[in-house]
Design an enzyme around this catalytic site. Structure first.
Site, mmCIF file in Angstrom:
data_model
loop_
_atom_site.group_PDB
_atom_site.id
_atom_site.type_symbol
_atom_site.label_atom_id
_atom_site.label_comp_id
_atom_site.label_asym_id
_atom_site.label_seq_id
_atom_site.Cartn_x
_atom_site.Cartn_y
_atom_site.Cartn_z
ATOM 1 N N ASP A 69 32.641 18.343 -32.154
ATOM 2 C CA ASP A 69 31.935 18.416 -33.793
ATOM 3 C C ASP A 69 31.808 20.060 -33.438
ATOM 4 O O ASP A 69 32.085 20.722 -32.753
ATOM 5 C CB ASP A 69 30.238 17.973 -32.814
ATOM 6 C CG ASP A 69 30.018 16.359 -32.680
ATOM 7 O OD1 ASP A 69 30.726 16.081 -33.376
ATOM 8 O OD2 ASP A 69 29.745 15.956 -31.316
ATOM 9 N N ASP A 71 29.054 22.736 -34.721
ATOM 10 C CA ASP A 71 27.629 23.012 -34.650
ATOM 11 C C ASP A 71 27.405 24.713 -35.194
ATOM 12 O O ASP A 71 28.050 25.092 -34.833
ATOM 13 C CB ASP A 71 26.669 22.849 -33.114
ATOM 14 C CG ASP A 71 26.863 21.250 -33.034
ATOM 15 O OD1 ASP A 71 27.099 20.572 -33.817
ATOM 16 O OD2 ASP A 71 26.388 21.343 -31.631
ATOM 17 N N ASP A 150 22.621 26.596 -22.778
ATOM 18 C CA ASP A 150 22.531 25.742 -20.567
ATOM 19 C C ASP A 150 23.508 26.033 -20.296
ATOM 20 O O ASP A 150 22.699 27.091 -19.288
ATOM 21 C CB ASP A 150 22.908 24.340 -20.921
ATOM 22 C CG ASP A 150 23.971 23.902 -21.394
ATOM 23 O OD1 ASP A 150 24.387 24.712 -22.048
ATOM 24 O OD2 ASP A 150 24.010 22.447 -22.274
#
Length: 446
Positions: A69, A71, A150
């Protein structure tokens, strides 16, 4: 209050040191970015906003992997993003995001998040009793957004217009050293979102990285916090792990970190048993090979494999209570799925295929008469046959049975006819009890 006042007046001291890494050092060019992601960043920048390709896509490109993906992160609000793209929609409650569609591609656009809620925004950031953030739509600047990521390797921002990478937390250095390091205090970050502990195991397996010792230290103690995560989110995260192409290593990483208890019942006990361990390892290894070869994997087939031995345990318990074989097997399937749903919300739409794959296993043992031919026409024959091969590979059943079907389903009609057995092969499962035909009762009319 005094601390907040001082921070507001004097400004909070930055914990980050921004590195601007030019393209001649990192070698990541604009041509490597998905065209839809380029369209999103270009449109946002032309409208006067900041926009970057962020996170896993940048990380994967730097280590030579193809991102799943792309983003985008921006300082535009979700409403401002939506206004710029006709094919877009705002999603999410816990975090409001925008999905921008270009043909078959979807780009997830997030607004920079604040590293902590300000006094005025306290009502927008909501946590539960354990410290888990259940709603957070507090927007901030790019530096605070990097603090909220994170792991350091995911806090990288790529600007397609300049081809620079903005690195706030030393993520590029950690990539070069193959270290997975969490941003901030590990215990606090895990309490905010316990799923980060699972993500640590997944990323370590996928990237072949070593988990930093400080990052690892609190995991075993805080593992029980995963019980506070909604089952639907646990399913999504577990599915990402299992479909990462490195599921075998990731599952063993979960066990190494003490995170396996309660996620999937089979992980609690089956991996401690040599027979069950071989089956699970075979299922995960074959899944990884298919994904690495660019082939598709059915989540229903995968979970049917992972729950197979839990089903067998439930089935044997019912047989030991004297229940008939077929009703016992049907009830055992329901029990297995319902027990799992309490912890991991496997969607009910997968139930049908899982049950069919399980139920077909007994039919593969029937190799006489017309039954093998009927089985070949079953819509789930291929899935059931692949499942049979896993059972043979793990030593659960004789390889002769799998070899018979391997030949039977591809050979010509004459050979098939010669392969049929004259008598049904005995099955490991008790057969359906035949009802004794009662003598006919004569009926007279008076």
């Amino acid at each position: 209050m005094i601390k907040k006042f001082i921070n507001r007046v004097l400004g909070k001291k930055s914990k980050t040191r921004l590195l601007r890494i030019p393209v001649n050092q990192h070698k990541l060019t604009r041509e490597q970015i998905l065209p839809c992601a380029l369209k999103v960043t270009d449109t946002l920048q032309q409208a006067g906003y900041s926009a970057f390709v962020v996170g896993g896509a940048v990380r994967d490109l730097l280590i030579g992997k193809t991102p799943k993906d792309f983003d985008v992160a921006t300082n535009a609000t979700p409403e401002q993003v939506r206004d710029l793209f006709r094919r877009s929609r705002i999603i999410g409650r816990r975090f409001r995001l925008v999905h921008v569609m270009c043909g078959n591609d979807t780009i997830e656009v997030s607004t920079f998040r604040a590293s902590a809620a300000t006094e005025e925004d306290d009502t927008k950031q909501i946590t539960d009793d354990t410290g888990r953030i259940v709603r957070d739509n507090v927007f901030g600047d790019q530096e605070s957004d990097a603090e909220r990521r994170d792991f350091t390797v995911n806090a990288l921002y790529y600007d397609p217009s300049t081809e620079e990478i903005l690195d706030y937390r030393g993520g590029v250095a950690d990539i070069n050293n193959k270290i997975l390091r969490i941003i901030g205090d590990p215990a606090t970050r895990y309490r905010e979102d316990p799923v980060r502990m699972m993500r640590a195991a997944r990323f370590a397996a996928k990237l072949d990285f070593h988990i930093d010792e400080t990052t690892r230290a609190p995991i075993a103690e805080l593992a029980e916090l995963l019980g506070n995560v909604p089952p639907s989110r646990m399913f999504d995260e577990m599915l990402k792990l299992l479909l990462s192409g490195h599921a075998l290593r990731a599952v063993h990483q979960l066990r190494a970190e003490g995170l396996h208890h309660g996620i999937l019942p089979m992980l609690d006990t089956i991996l401690e048993q040599e027979h069950g361990k071989r089956f699970i390892n075979a299922a995960l290894h074959n899944t990884d090979l298919r994904l690495q070869a660019g082939k598709s994997v059915s989540p229903a087939f995968l979970f049917a494999s992972l729950l197979w031995h839990e089903l067998q345990i439930n089935y044997q318990k019912r047989l030991s209570r004297g229940e008939l074989a077929i009703p016992a097997f049907n009830e055992a399937m329901e029990d297995t799925l319902n027990q799992q749903r309490n912890r991991l919300a496997v969607p009910r739409r997968l139930d049908g295929m899982m049950k069919e794959v399980w139920s077909l296993q007994a039919r593969f043992e029937q190799r006489s008469g017309s039954r093998p031919y009927r089985l070949l026409t079953h819509p789930r024959f291929r899935a059931g046959y692949d499942f049979l091969l896993l059972r043979a590979e793990s030593g659960e059943i004789a390889t002769e049975l799998a070899e018979w079907w391997t030949t039977f389903h591809v050979t010509d009609e004459e050979t098939r006819a010669s392969m049929l057995l004259t008598e049904p092969v005995s099955t490991n499962k008790p057969k359906r009890r035949r009802r004794t035909k009662k003598p006919a009762i004569a009926v007279t009319h008076e």
